[in-house]
Design a protein around this motif. Structure first.
Motif, PDB file in Angstrom:
ATOM      1  N   ALA A 115      42.683  10.635  29.748  1.00  9.60           N
ATOM      2  CA  ALA A 115      42.376  11.855  30.259  1.00  9.60           C
ATOM      3  C   ALA A 115      43.512  12.547  30.612  1.00  9.60           C
ATOM      4  N   GLN A 116      43.369  14.004  30.969  1.00  5.41           N
ATOM      5  CA  GLN A 116      44.373  14.610  31.377  1.00  5.41           C
ATOM      6  C   GLN A 116      43.691  15.764  32.349  1.00  5.41           C
ATOM      7  N   ARG A 117      44.675  15.955  33.360  1.00  3.99           N
ATOM      8  CA  ARG A 117      44.167  16.855  34.397  1.00  3.99           C
ATOM      9  C   ARG A 117      45.300  17.623  35.112  1.00  3.99           C
ATOM     10  N   LYS A 118      44.938  18.896  35.407  1.00  6.51           N
ATOM     11  CA  LYS A 118      45.995  19.978  36.185  1.00  6.51           C
ATOM     12  C   LYS A 118      45.649  19.599  37.452  1.00  6.51           C
ATOM     13  N   LEU A 119      46.888  19.322  38.096  1.00  6.76           N
ATOM     14  CA  LEU A 119      46.974  19.204  39.664  1.00  6.76           C
ATOM     15  C   LEU A 119      47.763  20.519  40.245  1.00  6.76           C
ATOM     16  N   GLU A 120      46.834  20.748  41.468  1.00  4.74           N
ATOM     17  CA  GLU A 120      47.340  21.833  42.383  1.00  4.74           C
ATOM     18  C   GLU A 120      48.213  21.394  43.490  1.00  4.74           C
ATOM     19  N   SER A 152      49.841   5.875  33.296  1.00  5.16           N
ATOM     20  CA  SER A 152      49.795   7.496  33.580  1.00  5.16           C
ATOM     21  C   SER A 152      51.243   7.983  33.852  1.00  5.16           C
ATOM     22  N   THR A 153      51.166   9.385  33.659  1.00  6.59           N
ATOM     23  CA  THR A 153      52.218   9.965  33.973  1.00  6.59           C
ATOM     24  C   THR A 153      52.132  11.459  34.576  1.00  6.59           C
ATOM     25  N   VAL A 154      52.754  11.939  35.367  1.00  6.51           N
ATOM     26  CA  VAL A 154      52.821  13.333  35.983  1.00  6.51           C
ATOM     27  C   VAL A 154      53.712  13.998  35.412  1.00  6.51           C
ATOM     28  N   ILE A 155      53.746  15.178  34.593  1.00  6.38           N
ATOM     29  CA  ILE A 155      54.801  15.889  34.449  1.00  6.38           C
ATOM     30  C   ILE A 155      54.608  17.480  34.949  1.00  6.38           C
ATOM     31  N   GLY A 156      55.318  17.812  35.824  1.00  6.39           N
ATOM     32  CA  GLY A 156      54.903  19.238  36.558  1.00  6.39           C
ATOM     33  C   GLY A 156      53.876  19.167  37.136  1.00  6.39           C
ATOM     34  N   ASP A 157      52.863  19.731  36.841  1.00  5.53           N
ATOM     35  CA  ASP A 157      51.493  20.078  37.347  1.00  5.53           C
ATOM     36  C   ASP A 157      50.478  19.213  36.346  1.00  5.53           C
ATOM     37  N   GLN A 158      50.818  18.452  35.356  1.00  6.75           N
ATOM     38  CA  GLN A 158      49.983  17.813  34.388  1.00  6.75           C
ATOM     39  C   GLN A 158      49.863  16.508  34.630  1.00  6.75           C
ATOM     40  N   TRP A 159      48.512  15.784  34.873  1.00  9.88           N
ATOM     41  CA  TRP A 159      48.617  14.270  34.805  1.00  9.88           C
ATOM     42  C   TRP A 159      47.994  13.736  33.405  1.00  9.88           C
ATOM     43  N   TYR A 160      48.636  12.732  32.868  1.00  7.80           N
ATOM     44  CA  TYR A 160      47.971  11.983  31.656  1.00  7.80           C
ATOM     45  C   TYR A 160      47.635  10.679  32.110  1.00  7.80           C
ATOM     46  N   ILE A 183      45.867   6.605  30.512  1.00  3.59           N
ATOM     47  CA  ILE A 183      45.068   6.141  29.372  1.00  3.59           C
ATOM     48  C   ILE A 183      44.890   4.627  29.887  1.00  3.59           C
ATOM     49  N   ASN A 184      43.649   4.229  29.641  1.00  3.27           N
ATOM     50  CA  ASN A 184      43.449   2.910  30.293  1.00  3.27           C
ATOM     51  C   ASN A 184      42.546   1.882  29.317  1.00  3.27           C
ATOM     52  N   VAL A 185      42.388   0.801  29.692  1.00  2.00           N
ATOM     53  CA  VAL A 185      41.544  -0.409  29.064  1.00  2.00           C
ATOM     54  C   VAL A 185      41.029  -1.056  30.355  1.00  2.00           C
ATOM     55  N   GLY A 186      39.798  -1.380  30.347  1.00  2.00           N
ATOM     56  CA  GLY A 186      39.277  -2.474  31.415  1.00  2.00           C
ATOM     57  C   GLY A 186      38.713  -1.436  32.532  1.00  2.00           C
ATOM     58  N   ALA A 187      38.484  -1.861  33.567  1.00  2.00           N
ATOM     59  CA  ALA A 187      38.002  -1.094  34.930  1.00  2.00           C
ATOM     60  C   ALA A 187      38.886  -0.742  35.852  1.00  2.00           C
ATOM     61  N   ILE A 188      40.442  -0.234  35.634  1.00  2.00           N
ATOM     62  CA  ILE A 188      40.997   0.228  36.434  1.00  2.00           C
ATOM     63  C   ILE A 188      40.485   1.523  37.076  1.00  2.00           C
ATOM     64  N   ARG A 189      40.404   1.952  38.213  1.00  6.78           N
ATOM     65  CA  ARG A 189      39.893   3.417  38.574  1.00  6.78           C
ATOM     66  C   ARG A 189      40.875   4.358  38.700  1.00  6.78           C
ATOM     67  N   CYS A 190      40.434   5.776  38.536  1.00  5.36           N
ATOM     68  CA  CYS A 190      41.413   6.806  39.068  1.00  5.36           C
ATOM     69  C   CYS A 190      40.633   7.822  39.845  1.00  5.36           C
ATOM     70  N   TYR A 191      41.254   8.131  40.852  1.00  5.54           N
ATOM     71  CA  TYR A 191      40.598   9.520  41.564  1.00  5.54           C
ATOM     72  C   TYR A 191      41.514  10.440  41.843  1.00  5.54           C
ATOM     73  N   HIS A 192      41.068  11.654  41.889  1.00  7.95           N
ATOM     74  CA  HIS A 192      41.924  12.881  42.061  1.00  7.95           C
ATOM     75  C   HIS A 192      41.312  13.500  43.301  1.00  7.95           C
ATOM     76  N   VAL A 193      42.343  13.745  44.266  1.00  7.72           N
ATOM     77  CA  VAL A 193      41.732  13.876  45.895  1.00  7.72           C
ATOM     78  C   VAL A 193      42.379  15.510  45.773  1.00  7.72           C
ATOM     79  N   HIS A 194      41.462  16.420  46.057  1.00  9.71           N
ATOM     80  CA  HIS A 194      42.068  17.867  45.844  1.00  9.71           C
ATOM     81  C   HIS A 194      42.372  18.269  47.101  1.00  9.71           C
TER      82      HIS A 194
END
Length: 231
Positions: free
Chosen positions: A154-159, A119-127, A129-140
């Motif tokens: 997946a792609q998400r905007k970060l505040e 994955s990568t974070v650029i500015g306020d955007q997170w991108y 990609i995965n294969v298998g069961a690695i988890r990702c959590y977004h804590v607001h």
């Protein structure tokens, strides 16, 4: 209620020499992560065209192979031109890492495939990609936690004040979302990762223990007592 900052304020904090700043930290046992330890220059990475790279490869049967794969991930990602769409860049990187793993598996203990997230974070955007069961959590910033679904991207905007956690099932299956949200909400990434891995181990986690966190760099007082509701 917590005050929410705009993206302009988010960028000012990234580029300002003052303030708490941002950091990324990764740690692993029987797996390979990037960054391994504290990222050397989070601010510069976030403001670069390629962004801040974060990855986990679960090759628990052969940790040395995992390290080789992670080295390939870093090199392959840097070889993709910076103007290429980031999800396409991550796909190309994952393909290169998978081919490297298949090459290592010939006559060795390393599997031909392994759970992996890049994955990568650029500015306020997170991108991601995965294969298998690695988890990702977004804590607001409010403390709410979302499990990010990667199918496989997946792609998400970060505040401002948001945090991210990438981790193996050995971590996520031993901890509930409250444990994860509280650790990232109250601690800097380094302290959060160390705390979560220790908790998972105490609860009997086996296999590859790995996590990478991204978020605000908090003060020692904040790490001990948590954030003030007046912030």
């Amino acid at each position: 209620m917590f005050n929410r900052r705009t993206f302009d304020q988010f960028r000012v904090r990234l580029r300002s020499s003052g303030g708490p700043g941002w950091s990324a930290f990764g740690s692993a046992v029987n797996a390979a992560v990037y960054p391994s330890g504290l990222h050397a220059d989070t601010r510069a990475a976030l403001n670069s065209p390629r962004g801040l790279l974060m990855a986990i490869a679960d090759v628990s049967s052969d940790p040395s192979a995992g390290q080789r794969v992670m080295e390939r991930v870093i090199k392959a990602y840097e070889e993709v031109p910076p103007d290429v769409d980031r999800l396409i860049a991550l796909r190309a990187t994952l393909d290169q890492a998978t081919r490297t793993l298949k090459g290592l598996s010939k006559g060795a203990d390393a599997p031909a495939r392994a759970p992996m997230i890049i994955s990568t974070v650029i500015g306020d955007q997170w991108y991601g990609i995965n294969v298998g069961a690695i988890r990702c959590y977004h804590v607001h910033a409010s403390g709410r936690i979302d499990t990010v679904r990667l199918e496989p991207t997946a792609q998400r905007k970060l505040e401002a004040e948001d945090s991210l956690l990438l981790c193996t099932p050995a971590v996520s299956e031993k901890l509930d979302e409250y444990d994860i949200a509280l650790a990232l909400y109250s601690n800097s990434p380094q302290s959060a990762v160390q705390r979560l891995l220790a908790m998972a181990k105490e609860k009997g986690a086996q296999g590859a223990l790995a996590a990478v966190a991204f978020g605000p760099q908090r003060s020692l007082v904040t790490n001990i007592f948590g954030r003030s509701p007046n912030k």
